[in-house]
Design an enzyme around this catalytic site. Structure first.
Site, PDB file in Angstrom:
ATOM      1  N   ASP A 188     -12.866   0.415   3.432  1.00 37.70           N
ATOM      2  CA  ASP A 188     -11.654   0.428   4.245  1.00 37.70           C
ATOM      3  C   ASP A 188     -11.754   1.294   5.505  1.00 37.70           C
ATOM      4  OD1 ASP A 188      -9.095   0.126   5.173  1.00 37.70           O
ATOM      5  OD2 ASP A 188      -8.082   0.776   3.365  1.00 37.70           O
ATOM      6  N   HIS A 223      -5.357  -3.373  -1.664  1.00 35.96           N
ATOM      7  CA  HIS A 223      -4.557  -2.237  -2.168  1.00 35.96           C
ATOM      8  C   HIS A 223      -3.646  -2.670  -3.328  1.00 35.96           C
ATOM      9  CE1 HIS A 223      -6.177  -0.122   1.213  1.00 35.96           C
ATOM     10  NE2 HIS A 223      -5.500  -0.828   2.091  1.00 35.96           N
ATOM     11  N   GLU A 237       0.831  -1.205   0.000  1.00 38.87           N
ATOM     12  CA  GLU A 237       0.000   0.000   0.000  1.00 38.87           C
ATOM     13  C   GLU A 237       0.867   1.257   0.000  1.00 38.87           C
ATOM     14  OE1 GLU A 237      -2.496   0.207   3.433  1.00 38.87           O
ATOM     15  OE2 GLU A 237      -3.617   1.933   2.719  1.00 38.87           O
TER      16      GLU A 237
HETATM   17  C1  NGQ Z   1      -5.255  -1.106   9.035  1.00 39.83           C
HETATM   18  N1  NGQ Z   1      -5.341   0.342   7.135  1.00 39.83           N
HETATM   19  O1  NGQ Z   1      -4.913  -2.203   9.420  1.00 39.83           O
HETATM   20  O2  NGQ Z   1      -6.236  -0.517   9.463  1.00 39.83           O
HETATM   21  C2  NGQ Z   1      -4.461  -0.459   7.918  1.00 39.83           C
HETATM   22  C3  NGQ Z   1      -3.374   0.430   8.471  1.00 39.83           C
HETATM   23  C4  NGQ Z   1      -1.343  -1.000   8.665  1.00 39.83           C
HETATM   24  C5  NGQ Z   1      -5.067   0.644   5.899  1.00 39.83           C
HETATM   25  N2  NGQ Z   1      -4.052   0.069   5.367  1.00 39.83           N
HETATM   26  C6  NGQ Z   1      -2.416  -0.238   9.354  1.00 39.83           C
HETATM   27  N3  NGQ Z   1      -5.797   1.457   5.210  1.00 39.83           N
HETATM   28  O3  NGQ Z   1      -1.452  -1.335   7.485  1.00 39.83           O
HETATM   29  O4  NGQ Z   1      -0.365  -1.293   9.334  1.00 39.83           O
HETATM   30 ZN    ZN Z   2      -7.465  -2.109   5.516  1.00 40.10          ZN
END
Ligand code: NGQ
Ligand code: ZN
Length: 457
Positions: free
Chosen positions: A324, A273, A239
């Site tokens: 998300d 992603h 991502e």
């Molecule tokens: C999450 N969210 O797990 O909520 C992730 C962020 C990560 C997004 N990637 C945290 N949008 O990937 O460590």
């Molecule tokens: Zn996520």
């Protein structure tokens, strides 16, 4: 249960728009479609005006993040990024107990079903209490998500997340991640308990979600694949650019390259992603039959980058969409921004329709329905015999649809009217939303307001 018939003015079938069509539903499932019904069967059916679409599956969400929408849009001391947002998110977690998770999830799901989604894959990783200890009931938080789905009528595929490490190579987790962490034993127990909890829903399904290549080792990942061999596997991947460079430093390979090389990636998989891929990765992922789970509104909000969707679909790849972070929940806007990202990036128009003369809206909607159904492992995403009876009905009197013929309805819904055009939503053969409002709109909204006042005080 007796069957029930709807007589649709206009309904979007697999073959395209059909007028004056009778659809019969039994036990929440479409049992018959009759495009030339007799006058007596029309008379016995419930008449539905407007433009009826299959409900869109939402293939990726963290419901609790709806509660922090708007709380991370202020400039910080150093430059803000995905990683500083993540720190805000970890701090927000301190405010969440099981009651708050249920109230916030119910509100997020209310918005989902009022705004065009009828099914959800919830990527669920907030498992433990604020100290990081499992609740007496390990599946306490999962059961709150299930309760919220029950209240709102959304079809749920619940993906308990396995999270064990803070970065590539099995690094120790950070303090802010303590509520996510499980041993493999603890995870197996959680998976079993969650699966039992899902029996409370008519269409509840389970899946396995290694959080990301940062959070699991190769051995753990290989083991997770054996736990539910028929179920979907979802993983966050590539991502952020930092994730790509960290992965290269650790393994010599890029994240998607590493995954495709080491794991049997196939139709069970949904890669969330996959923003940063080179051409080779794009083509190989497209050929793998895995779904790319795209979340363009969140990816814009977090500054992730733009998925190579145009190359990916030209190579035969399939994508679905997810809300998300739930910074904004809207099936139409999510698809709109997927297309707009490609237009901005490649300076063209109608990028995700592949054939001349094809409606971009229809191409996007069909792709996201089909791939979403695969990613959720549910019989959804199409108005056809054997599918869950999920319909999103657009208001024929919405000004942005006035005078339109069937060939521009989907484009007007996605690019112009958006969820404002949604009149009625039927999920599993039951009407949940009328006049754009869910039956439990007021109750769920009041609870959410009270919850937010409490946890932000
Ligand atoms: C999450 N969210 O797990 O909520 C992730 C962020 C990560 C997004 N990637 C945290 N949008 O990937 O460590
Ligand atoms: Zn996520």
């Amino acid at each position: 249960m007796p069957s029930h018939s709807y007589y649709f003015d206009h309904v979007f079938l697999d073959a395209g728009w059909q007028s004056d069509c009778l659809v019969t539903v039994k036990d929440g499932v479409i049992s018959q479609i009759d495009p030339a019904p007799s006058p007596s069967s029309i008379a016995a059916a419930e008449s539905i005006k407007g433009w009826a679409l299959p409900g869109l599956p939402n293939l990726h969400s963290h419901c609790f993040q709806r509660g922090m929408a708007g709380l991370s849009e202020r400039r910080g001391l150093s430059s803000d990024s995905f990683w500083t947002w993540r720190e805000v998110m970890y701090r927000f977690l301190d405010r969440l107990d099981p009651e708050a998770v249920e109230d916030i999830a119910a509100f997020a799901m209310l918005e989902m079903i009022e705004r065009g989604y009828t099914a959800l894959a919830e990527f669920h990783y907030l498992h433990h209490d604020p100290q990081g200890n499992p609740y007496a009931n390990r599946a306490e938080m999962a059961e709150r998500i299930i309760a919220a789905a029950h209240k709102t009528g959304l079809c749920l595929t619940l993906l308990p997340v396995f999270y064990a490490h803070g970065n590539f190579g099995g690094q120790a987790p950070q303090e802010g991640q303590r509520r996510f962490i499980n041993s493999l034993d603890g995870y197996e127990q959680l998976l079993g308990d969650t699966e039992r909890g899902l029996h409370a829903l008519q269409d509840g399904k389970i899946g396995v979600a290694p959080h990301s290549l940062r959070a699991v080792t190769e051995q753990e990942l290989a083991y997770l694949l054996t736990l539910a061999p028929e179920s979907p596997i979802h993983i966050h991947i590539a991502e952020q650019l930092k994730e790509v460079t960290d992965c290269v430093t650790w393994s010599g390979a890029r994240p998607v390259e590493w995954l495709l090389d080491k794991m049997p990636v196939d139709h069970r998989w949904c890669l969330i992603h996959a923003t940063h891929m080179n051409e080779r990765e794009t083509q190989q992922l497209a050929a793998s039959q895995a779904i790319a789970g795209l979340c363009p509104i969140t990816e814009a909000n977090l500054g992730d980058g733009i998925f190579p969707a145009t190359d990916f679909i030209t190579s035969g790849g399939a994508f679905g969409v997810g809300s998300d972070s739930n910074i904004e929940i809207s099936a139409a806007h999510e698809l709109r921004w997927l297309e707009y990202g490609q237009r901005l990036n490649l300076r063209g128009r109608n990028m995700l329709a592949l054939e001349a003369g094809q409606s971009t809206g229809e191409a996007l909607y069909r792709m996201a329905c089909r791939s979403g159904a695969q990613a959720l492992n549910q019989a959804i995403g199409s108005i056809a015999v054997g599918k869950r009876a999920d319909f999103v009905v657009l208001n024929e009197n919405h000004p942005s649809l006035a005078g339109h013929k069937s060939d521009s309805i989907m484009d007007s819904y996605l690019f112009v009217a958006g969820h404002d055009a949604i009149d009625r939503v039927i999920a599993s053969g039951k009407t949940w939303v009328m006049g754009g409002r869910h039956h439990h709109h007021d109750d769920i909204t009041r609870r959410y307001q009270a919850c937010m006042k409490r946890i932000l005080s």
